[in-house]
Write a protein that holds these residues in place. Structure first.
Motif, PDB file in Angstrom:
ATOM      1  N   ASN A  11       0.777  -1.238   0.000  1.00  9.68           N
ATOM      2  CA  ASN A  11       0.000   0.000   0.000  1.00  9.68           C
ATOM      3  C   ASN A  11       0.813   1.296   0.000  1.00  9.68           C
ATOM      4  OD1 ASN A  11      -2.964  -1.001   0.458  1.00  9.68           O
ATOM      5  ND2 ASN A  11      -1.715  -2.198   1.890  1.00  9.68           N
ATOM      6  N   ASP A  12       2.066   1.261   0.454  1.00 10.10           N
ATOM      7  CA  ASP A  12       2.867   2.488   0.519  1.00 10.10           C
ATOM      8  C   ASP A  12       4.353   2.120   0.452  1.00 10.10           C
ATOM      9  OD1 ASP A  12       4.061   4.904   1.002  1.00 10.10           O
ATOM     10  OD2 ASP A  12       2.749   5.457   2.681  1.00 10.10           O
ATOM     11  N   LYS A  13       4.881   1.955  -0.744  1.00  6.84           N
ATOM     12  CA  LYS A  13       6.239   1.467  -0.933  1.00  6.84           C
ATOM     13  C   LYS A  13       7.290   2.426  -0.366  1.00  6.84           C
ATOM     14  CE  LYS A  13       5.385  -1.536  -4.900  1.00  6.84           C
ATOM     15  NZ  LYS A  13       5.604  -2.762  -4.110  1.00  6.84           N
ATOM     16  N   ASN A  14       7.056   3.718  -0.460  1.00  7.38           N
ATOM     17  CA  ASN A  14       8.019   4.682   0.078  1.00  7.38           C
ATOM     18  C   ASN A  14       8.135   4.565   1.593  1.00  7.38           C
ATOM     19  OD1 ASN A  14       8.740   5.778  -2.415  1.00  7.38           O
ATOM     20  ND2 ASN A  14       7.031   7.239  -2.378  1.00  7.38           N
ATOM     21  N   GLU A  15       6.982   4.444   2.247  1.00 13.41           N
ATOM     22  CA  GLU A  15       6.991   4.275   3.700  1.00 13.41           C
ATOM     23  C   GLU A  15       7.612   2.937   4.081  1.00 13.41           C
ATOM     24  OE1 GLU A  15       6.688   4.719   7.713  1.00 13.41           O
ATOM     25  OE2 GLU A  15       6.583   6.231   6.111  1.00 13.41           O
ATOM     26  N   ALA A  16       7.398   1.920   3.240  1.00 11.42           N
ATOM     27  CA  ALA A  16       8.010   0.609   3.495  1.00 11.42           C
ATOM     28  C   ALA A  16       9.535   0.716   3.492  1.00 11.42           C
ATOM     29  CB  ALA A  16       7.549  -0.394   2.443  1.00 11.42           C
ATOM     30  N   LYS A  17      10.097   1.476   2.548  1.00 11.39           N
ATOM     31  CA  LYS A  17      11.552   1.661   2.487  1.00 11.39           C
ATOM     32  C   LYS A  17      12.069   2.423   3.703  1.00 11.39           C
ATOM     33  CE  LYS A  17      12.263   1.425  -2.522  1.00 11.39           C
ATOM     34  NZ  LYS A  17      12.748   2.128  -3.729  1.00 11.39           N
ATOM     35  N   ARG A  18      11.336   3.472   4.094  1.00 12.67           N
ATOM     36  CA  ARG A  18      11.754   4.246   5.270  1.00 12.67           C
ATOM     37  C   ARG A  18      11.690   3.402   6.530  1.00 12.67           C
ATOM     38  NH1 ARG A  18       8.848   8.413   2.439  1.00 12.67           N
ATOM     39  NH2 ARG A  18       6.944   7.888   3.586  1.00 12.67           N
ATOM     40  N   PHE A  19      10.637   2.621   6.640  1.00 14.59           N
ATOM     41  CA  PHE A  19      10.448   1.758   7.800  1.00 14.59           C
ATOM     42  C   PHE A  19      11.567   0.712   7.873  1.00 14.59           C
ATOM     43  CE2 PHE A  19       8.270  -1.937   9.874  1.00 14.59           C
ATOM     44  CZ  PHE A  19       8.077  -1.345  11.109  1.00 14.59           C
ATOM     45  N   THR A  20      11.907   0.126   6.724  1.00 15.55           N
ATOM     46  CA  THR A  20      12.984  -0.867   6.665  1.00 15.55           C
ATOM     47  C   THR A  20      14.320  -0.255   7.052  1.00 15.55           C
ATOM     48  OG1 THR A  20      11.845  -2.108   4.920  1.00 15.55           O
ATOM     49  CG2 THR A  20      14.217  -2.471   5.150  1.00 15.55           C
ATOM     50  N   LEU A  21      14.582   0.949   6.586  1.00  3.89           N
ATOM     51  CA  LEU A  21      15.841   1.627   6.902  1.00  3.89           C
ATOM     52  C   LEU A  21      15.953   1.900   8.392  1.00  3.89           C
ATOM     53  CD1 LEU A  21      18.450   2.874   5.859  1.00  3.89           C
ATOM     54  CD2 LEU A  21      17.207   5.030   5.500  1.00  3.89           C
ATOM     55  N   ARG A  22      14.868   2.319   9.019  1.00  5.96           N
ATOM     56  CA  ARG A  22      14.882   2.574  10.467  1.00  5.96           C
ATOM     57  C   ARG A  22      15.201   1.295  11.242  1.00  5.96           C
ATOM     58  NH1 ARG A  22      10.173   5.705   9.351  1.00  5.96           N
ATOM     59  NH2 ARG A  22       8.830   4.090  10.259  1.00  5.96           N
ATOM     60  N   ILE A  23      14.536   0.220  10.851  1.00  2.84           N
ATOM     61  CA  ILE A  23      14.770  -1.064  11.517  1.00  2.84           C
ATOM     62  C   ILE A  23      16.208  -1.523  11.317  1.00  2.84           C
ATOM     63  CG2 ILE A  23      14.182  -3.523  11.487  1.00  2.84           C
ATOM     64  CD1 ILE A  23      12.046  -1.905  12.821  1.00  2.84           C
ATOM     65  N   ALA A  24      16.726  -1.380  10.084  1.00  2.00           N
ATOM     66  CA  ALA A  24      18.090  -1.818   9.772  1.00  2.00           C
ATOM     67  C   ALA A  24      19.122  -1.062  10.600  1.00  2.00           C
ATOM     68  CB  ALA A  24      18.368  -1.637   8.284  1.00  2.00           C
ATOM     69  N   LYS A  25      18.922   0.239  10.784  1.00  3.53           N
ATOM     70  CA  LYS A  25      19.854   1.039  11.580  1.00  3.53           C
ATOM     71  C   LYS A  25      19.878   0.569  13.034  1.00  3.53           C
ATOM     72  CE  LYS A  25      19.745   5.331   8.867  1.00  3.53           C
ATOM     73  NZ  LYS A  25      19.304   6.750   8.840  1.00  3.53           N
TER      74      LYS A  25
END
Length: 411
Positions: free
Chosen positions: A279-293
């Protein structure tokens, strides 16, 4: 659509993982001392062998079933169909697995002499089949099964301390460990009807076959992971002896506990990342980056602590009984860091974006790499060699996942 309470999921999954890893981790030093290196190594060998059959019955359902449950939470009829189909598929695999398992332990010499402990060990397969954590994860309702899981582990720990006093108690030790999982599974099944009004239906053979097809690539992925986890112990045991397995296993349990600490974060947010990817690929990328950090910082510091504190850890837990395990722990110290990052890529990028096939291919190739390197290194360096093969494999997995997703434009 019900909201995803992923923060609560992370909390409850954290407690589940804590009971799964930390409570046994506190018990393993006691078992290692009471049973001695040889019998402790024998139990570790049996539990690692049965892990193949646990992976068979999981068949990727922990991820696949969680995903489809999370997308069907408002449809009770569909939930009933999914639940009964997945459970039937798992039971069929458990029965077929036991047939193969029995033939093996009663006909292969290395297993035949201690057939009882292998029969007792298979109870953990039953427990895994009837412990539907995939259903509760998909429904965002983990509180009650967390309490049951913790209680069962505490009871298991109490029984071990109460009854295990010498190497002669090794059969009882593995029976207690395996039956605890089965009891927890029975209790969690009874909670299903409080989470959602599930109806028992007889699934169609076509539905079961379709479930196997949908979970195939995730099954290959989890089976491949077993090639560089459980297979390491089996190869070490076949090349050396159960004493070396004992030294390796106590270090591996510490690493497994550290690795397992990432699961609450990733699996707790797994339903959310699947929803965002659609539903929101941009937010998915941001969310993944936060988790990865967050994951990279925590697990790099944790792995560094393991490396420099390995001697102190064994001195506190086991006095001087397992000094040979110190170098083994050092050789695997950065495995939690490497594995946590590869798990982020797999669970938050590859699976939500339909890359299950490539995920399974890469993991299988790395698992085969581990078998080859472990056979060579364990022969020359025993437990340390086996540990180094695991570290090299984890590094290869991370690099292969990163390169593929980078080329696919997902990072």
């Amino acid at each position: 659509m019900k909201a995803f309470n992923y923060r609560a999921n992370i909390l409850w999954l954290g407690l589940v993982q804590g009971s799964n890893y930390l409570i046994p981790l506190l018990i393993y030093p006691y078992l290692a001392i009471q049973l001695g290196v040889e019998k402790f190594g024998l139990i570790a060998f049996a539990l690692n062998f049965v892990q193949y059959f646990i992976v068979l019955t999981e068949y990727g359902f922990t991820l696949y079933a969680t995903k489809i449950i999370s997308l069907s939470r408002d449809d009770n009829e569909k939930l009933s169909k999914i639940f009964c189909t997945v459970m039937s598929a798992k039971i069929i695999l458990m029965i077929l697995g036991f047939f193969v398992y029995s033939i093996t332990i009663f006909n292969v010499e290395i297993f035949k002499s201690d057939w009882k402990i292998y029969i007792f060990a298979y109870l953990s397969v039953l427990g895994n089949v009837i412990f539907p954590i995939w259903y509760y994860q998909g429904m965002d309702d983990l509180k009650n099964i967390t309490i049951i899981n913790i209680l069962s582990k505490l009871i298991m720990a109490g029984l071990i301390i109460l009854f295990i006093k010498s190497p002669e108690d090794y059969e009882l030790a593995i029976l207690i460990q395996s039956s605890g999982t089965a009891i927890a599974g029975i209790l969690t099944l009874r909670l299903i009807w409080y989470v959602a009004p599930i109806k028992i239906i007889i699934p169609s053979s076509q539905g079961i076959i379709e479930t196997y097809k949908n979970g195939w690539h995730l099954f290959i992925t989890t089976a491949s992971v077993t090639l560089y986890s459980s297979s390491t112990v089996l190869i070490l045991g076949l090349i050396t002896n159960t004493t070396q397995v004992g030294f390796y296993s106590i270090a591996e349990k510490i690493i497994a506990a550290a690795k397992g600490m990432v699961n609450p974060i990733l699996y707790g947010a797994y339903a959310r990342i699947n929803y965002l990817t659609v539903n929101d690929k941009n937010e998915a990328k941001r969310f993944t980056l936060r988790i990865a950090k967050v994951v990279s910082i925590i697990f790099f510091l944790g792995s560094t602590f393991l490396y420099f504190s390995s001697g102190l850890i064994f001195e506190i837990l086991l006095s001087n009984a397992y000094t040979n395990s110190v170098d083994i722990l050092k050789a695997m110290a950065y495995v939690p860091f490497l594995a946590s990052l590869s798990s982020v890529i797999a669970l938050f990028i590859m699976i939500p974006n339909g890359m299950e096939k490539k995920l399974s291919q890469l993991t299988l190739a790395c698992g085969i790499f581990n078998i080859a390197t472990c056979a060579v290194l364990a022969k020359s360096f025993s437990g340390v060699g086996a540990a180094l093969s695991v570290t090299f494999t984890e590094l290869l997995i991370l690099l292969s996942f990163f390169i593929f997703t980078k080329r696919a434009g997902k990072i």
